[in-house]
Scaffold this motif. Structure first.
Motif, PDB file in Angstrom:
ATOM      1  N   LEU A 220       0.882  -1.227  -0.036  1.00 51.81           N
ATOM      2  CA  LEU A 220       0.036  -0.012   0.139  1.00 51.81           C
ATOM      3  C   LEU A 220       0.819   1.290  -0.014  1.00 51.81           C
ATOM      4  CD1 LEU A 220      -2.780   1.656   0.360  1.00 51.81           C
ATOM      5  CD2 LEU A 220      -2.450   1.491   2.552  1.00 51.81           C
ATOM      6  N   MET A 221       1.947   1.046   0.996  1.00 53.81           N
ATOM      7  CA  MET A 221       2.816   2.402   0.863  1.00 53.81           C
ATOM      8  C   MET A 221       3.518   2.726  -0.551  1.00 53.81           C
ATOM      9  SD  MET A 221       2.290   3.709   3.938  1.00 53.81           S
ATOM     10  CE  MET A 221       0.795   3.448   3.725  1.00 53.81           C
ATOM     11  N   GLU A 222       3.820   1.439  -0.920  1.00 46.58           N
ATOM     12  CA  GLU A 222       4.560   1.321  -2.338  1.00 46.58           C
ATOM     13  C   GLU A 222       3.717   2.105  -3.247  1.00 46.58           C
ATOM     14  OE1 GLU A 222       5.575  -2.521  -3.326  1.00 46.58           O
ATOM     15  OE2 GLU A 222       7.366  -2.460  -2.282  1.00 46.58           O
ATOM     16  N   SER A 223       2.288   1.959  -3.363  1.00 52.54           N
ATOM     17  CA  SER A 223       1.359   2.273  -4.404  1.00 52.54           C
ATOM     18  C   SER A 223       1.332   3.949  -4.118  1.00 52.54           C
ATOM     19  CB  SER A 223       0.206   1.581  -4.048  1.00 52.54           C
ATOM     20  OG  SER A 223      -0.832   1.982  -5.160  1.00 52.54           O
ATOM     21  N   ILE A 224       1.019   4.446  -2.738  1.00 51.92           N
ATOM     22  CA  ILE A 224       0.947   5.821  -2.631  1.00 51.92           C
ATOM     23  C   ILE A 224       2.432   6.446  -2.774  1.00 51.92           C
ATOM     24  CG2 ILE A 224       0.718   7.426  -0.461  1.00 51.92           C
ATOM     25  CD1 ILE A 224      -0.790   5.195   0.810  1.00 51.92           C
ATOM     26  N   ILE A 225       3.352   5.888  -2.517  1.00 50.34           N
ATOM     27  CA  ILE A 225       4.648   6.669  -2.734  1.00 50.34           C
ATOM     28  C   ILE A 225       4.908   6.773  -4.316  1.00 50.34           C
ATOM     29  CG2 ILE A 225       7.050   6.409  -2.591  1.00 50.34           C
ATOM     30  CD1 ILE A 225       6.453   5.468   0.280  1.00 50.34           C
ATOM     31  N   THR A 226       4.790   5.568  -5.169  1.00 48.88           N
ATOM     32  CA  THR A 226       4.653   5.844  -6.671  1.00 48.88           C
ATOM     33  C   THR A 226       3.730   6.718  -7.208  1.00 48.88           C
ATOM     34  OG1 THR A 226       3.622   3.915  -6.875  1.00 48.88           O
ATOM     35  CG2 THR A 226       6.073   3.768  -6.781  1.00 48.88           C
ATOM     36  N   THR A 227       2.635   6.916  -6.696  1.00 49.91           N
ATOM     37  CA  THR A 227       1.701   7.768  -7.124  1.00 49.91           C
ATOM     38  C   THR A 227       2.067   9.264  -6.689  1.00 49.91           C
ATOM     39  OG1 THR A 227      -0.132   6.422  -6.828  1.00 49.91           O
ATOM     40  CG2 THR A 227      -0.858   8.600  -7.057  1.00 49.91           C
ATOM     41  N   PHE A 228       2.583   9.548  -5.608  1.00 47.89           N
ATOM     42  CA  PHE A 228       2.814  11.031  -5.341  1.00 47.89           C
ATOM     43  C   PHE A 228       4.235  11.565  -5.193  1.00 47.89           C
ATOM     44  CE2 PHE A 228      -1.460   9.950  -3.447  1.00 47.89           C
ATOM     45  CZ  PHE A 228      -2.256  10.720  -4.115  1.00 47.89           C
ATOM     46  N   SER A 229       5.120  10.571  -5.982  1.00 47.57           N
ATOM     47  CA  SER A 229       6.579  11.110  -5.976  1.00 47.57           C
ATOM     48  C   SER A 229       7.209  10.474  -7.130  1.00 47.57           C
ATOM     49  CB  SER A 229       7.273  10.767  -4.602  1.00 47.57           C
ATOM     50  OG  SER A 229       7.357   9.381  -4.421  1.00 47.57           O
ATOM     51  N   PHE A 230       8.367  10.920  -7.494  1.00 48.69           N
ATOM     52  CA  PHE A 230       9.124  10.640  -8.546  1.00 48.69           C
ATOM     53  C   PHE A 230      10.595   9.945  -7.931  1.00 48.69           C
ATOM     54  CE2 PHE A 230       6.781  13.840 -10.288  1.00 48.69           C
ATOM     55  CZ  PHE A 230       6.356  13.294 -11.556  1.00 48.69           C
ATOM     56  N   GLU A 231      10.859   8.900  -8.871  1.00 47.62           N
ATOM     57  CA  GLU A 231      12.387   8.379  -8.417  1.00 47.62           C
ATOM     58  C   GLU A 231      13.241   9.359  -7.875  1.00 47.62           C
ATOM     59  OE1 GLU A 231      13.999   5.422 -11.182  1.00 47.62           O
ATOM     60  OE2 GLU A 231      12.218   4.280 -11.150  1.00 47.62           O
ATOM     61  N   ARG A 232      14.146   8.949  -6.670  1.00 50.43           N
ATOM     62  CA  ARG A 232      15.236   9.766  -6.207  1.00 50.43           C
ATOM     63  C   ARG A 232      14.729  11.108  -5.303  1.00 50.43           C
ATOM     64  NH1 ARG A 232      16.750   8.532 -11.136  1.00 50.43           N
ATOM     65  NH2 ARG A 232      16.646  10.763 -11.853  1.00 50.43           N
ATOM     66  N   GLU A 233      13.332  11.180  -5.379  1.00 58.30           N
ATOM     67  CA  GLU A 233      12.845  12.159  -4.204  1.00 58.30           C
ATOM     68  C   GLU A 233      12.725  11.648  -3.081  1.00 58.30           C
ATOM     69  OE1 GLU A 233      10.099  15.294  -6.924  1.00 58.30           O
ATOM     70  OE2 GLU A 233       8.991  13.418  -6.109  1.00 58.30           O
ATOM     71  N   TRP A 234      12.538  12.467  -2.140  1.00 53.72           N
ATOM     72  CA  TRP A 234      12.484  12.185  -0.683  1.00 53.72           C
ATOM     73  C   TRP A 234      11.102  12.153   0.118  1.00 53.72           C
ATOM     74  CZ3 TRP A 234      16.671  11.275   2.496  1.00 53.72           C
ATOM     75  CH2 TRP A 234      17.850  11.700   2.080  1.00 53.72           C
ATOM     76  N   VAL A 235      11.212  11.039   0.693  1.00 54.34           N
ATOM     77  CA  VAL A 235       9.892  10.446   1.613  1.00 54.34           C
ATOM     78  C   VAL A 235      10.074  10.645   2.934  1.00 54.34           C
ATOM     79  CG1 VAL A 235       8.326   8.762   2.060  1.00 54.34           C
ATOM     80  CG2 VAL A 235       8.964   8.901  -0.334  1.00 54.34           C
ATOM     81  N   LEU A 236       9.377  11.357   3.538  1.00 56.22           N
ATOM     82  CA  LEU A 236       9.376  11.671   5.318  1.00 56.22           C
ATOM     83  C   LEU A 236       8.147  10.993   5.785  1.00 56.22           C
ATOM     84  CD1 LEU A 236      10.282  12.714   7.957  1.00 56.22           C
ATOM     85  CD2 LEU A 236       9.053  14.937   7.196  1.00 56.22           C
ATOM     86  N   ASP A 237       8.383  10.024   6.410  1.00 55.42           N
ATOM     87  CA  ASP A 237       7.268   9.270   7.382  1.00 55.42           C
ATOM     88  C   ASP A 237       7.610   9.760   8.972  1.00 55.42           C
ATOM     89  OD1 ASP A 237       5.240   7.733   8.722  1.00 55.42           O
ATOM     90  OD2 ASP A 237       6.156   5.718   7.971  1.00 55.42           O
ATOM     91  N   ALA A 238       6.789  10.642   9.358  1.00 53.74           N
ATOM     92  CA  ALA A 238       7.003  11.239  10.814  1.00 53.74           C
ATOM     93  C   ALA A 238       6.337  10.633  11.610  1.00 53.74           C
ATOM     94  CB  ALA A 238       6.381  12.755  10.724  1.00 53.74           C
ATOM     95  N   CYS A 239       5.566   9.516  11.231  1.00 55.73           N
ATOM     96  CA  CYS A 239       5.151   8.286  12.319  1.00 55.73           C
ATOM     97  C   CYS A 239       5.545   7.065  11.875  1.00 55.73           C
ATOM     98  CB  CYS A 239       3.706   8.693  12.893  1.00 55.73           C
ATOM     99  SG  CYS A 239       3.276  10.281  13.285  1.00 55.73           S
ATOM    100  N   CYS A 240       6.722   6.666  11.683  1.00 51.31           N
ATOM    101  CA  CYS A 240       7.161   5.587  11.025  1.00 51.31           C
ATOM    102  C   CYS A 240       6.791   4.100  11.451  1.00 51.31           C
ATOM    103  CB  CYS A 240       8.612   5.571  10.426  1.00 51.31           C
ATOM    104  SG  CYS A 240       9.745   5.248  11.955  1.00 51.31           S
ATOM    105  N   GLY A 241       6.750   3.847  12.751  1.00 51.95           N
ATOM    106  CA  GLY A 241       6.205   2.901  13.460  1.00 51.95           C
ATOM    107  C   GLY A 241       7.082   1.778  13.218  1.00 51.95           C
ATOM    108  N   THR A 242       6.772   0.540  12.331  1.00 49.87           N
ATOM    109  CA  THR A 242       7.947  -0.444  12.105  1.00 49.87           C
ATOM    110  C   THR A 242       8.206  -0.112  10.525  1.00 49.87           C
ATOM    111  OG1 THR A 242       5.950  -1.788  11.264  1.00 49.87           O
ATOM    112  CG2 THR A 242       6.544  -1.985  13.735  1.00 49.87           C
ATOM    113  N   GLY A 243       8.182   0.830  10.144  1.00 52.13           N
ATOM    114  CA  GLY A 243       8.996   1.217   8.834  1.00 52.13           C
ATOM    115  C   GLY A 243       8.510   0.757   7.552  1.00 52.13           C
TER     116      GLY A 243
END
Length: 194
Positions: free
Chosen positions: A121-144
């Motif tokens: 699910l996270m992969e799908s969200i990340i590929t939808t809203f970002s491009f390769e080599r951009e930064w992703v911040l998870d401010a409540c990363c839990g178990t990663g």
């Protein structure tokens, strides 16, 4: 209660996208917080956990909202911003589906984070809203889950959590992921901050 503060104080980014996974009764609060923090457009999407039982009460409890905020220094969407528009690197839709996660457990069999998200699910969200080599911040990363997802789809990632037990587990998962990558990513590429 959700509080969104200006995350751009140090980075001085021209634009970024924030995705907040929340509960249905928090949607308006999250939207108001994003609007108050100066986001120029706010969108809503949902994700559904497929392994729910078929009765309607359980089914509705298996659908969760995501509030998506687009921030820009001049309060206008830019062509290079990843939005719901056609500029998205992946076709955007308003409902994602995912399997129920297998919860990570510690050495004693105790669940580390009952709110753990599915990496796919996270992969799908990340590929939808970002491009390769951009930064992703998870401010409540839990178990990663989002950190692993970001690395697997060729994004840079930062994970933060107040729970040291969870960040230690995340670091262990990232280390394991790096070993599986056949040298594409090494622990030298990953920095741990204490």
């Amino acid at each position: 209660m959700v509080t969104v503060k200006n995350m751009n104080v140090c980075a001085r980014l021209q634009n970024y996208t924030t995705v907040v996974l929340c509960e249905v009764d928090s949607i308006q609060n999250v939207k108001d917080s994003l609007k108050g923090a100066g986001y120029c457009e706010i969108d809503i999407a949902f994700y559904y956990i497929e392994d729910a039982k078929s009765d309607s009460r359980t089914l509705t409890q298996a659908v969760y909202p995501m509030v998506i905020g687009y921030w820009s220094s001049d309060n206008r969407l830019r062509r290079n911003m990843v939005t719901a528009a056609s500029s998205s690197p992946k076709q955007r839709h308003n409902l994602w589906t995912c399997k129920k996660p297998t919860l990570d457990r510690d050495g004693d069999g105790v669940v580390i984070n009952a709110e753990q998200k599915v990496v796919e699910l996270m992969e799908s969200i990340i590929t939808t809203f970002s491009f390769e080599r951009e930064w992703v911040l998870d401010a409540c990363c839990g178990t990663g889950s989002a950190v692993i997802a970001a690395l697997s789809v060729k994004r840079n990632a930062v994970g933060i959590d107040l729970d040291k037990r969870q960040t230690d587990h995340t670091e262990m998962k990232v280390e394991g992921y790096c070993l599986e990558c056949d040298g594409d990513i090494t622990m030298e590429d990953v920095e741990s901050c204490e």
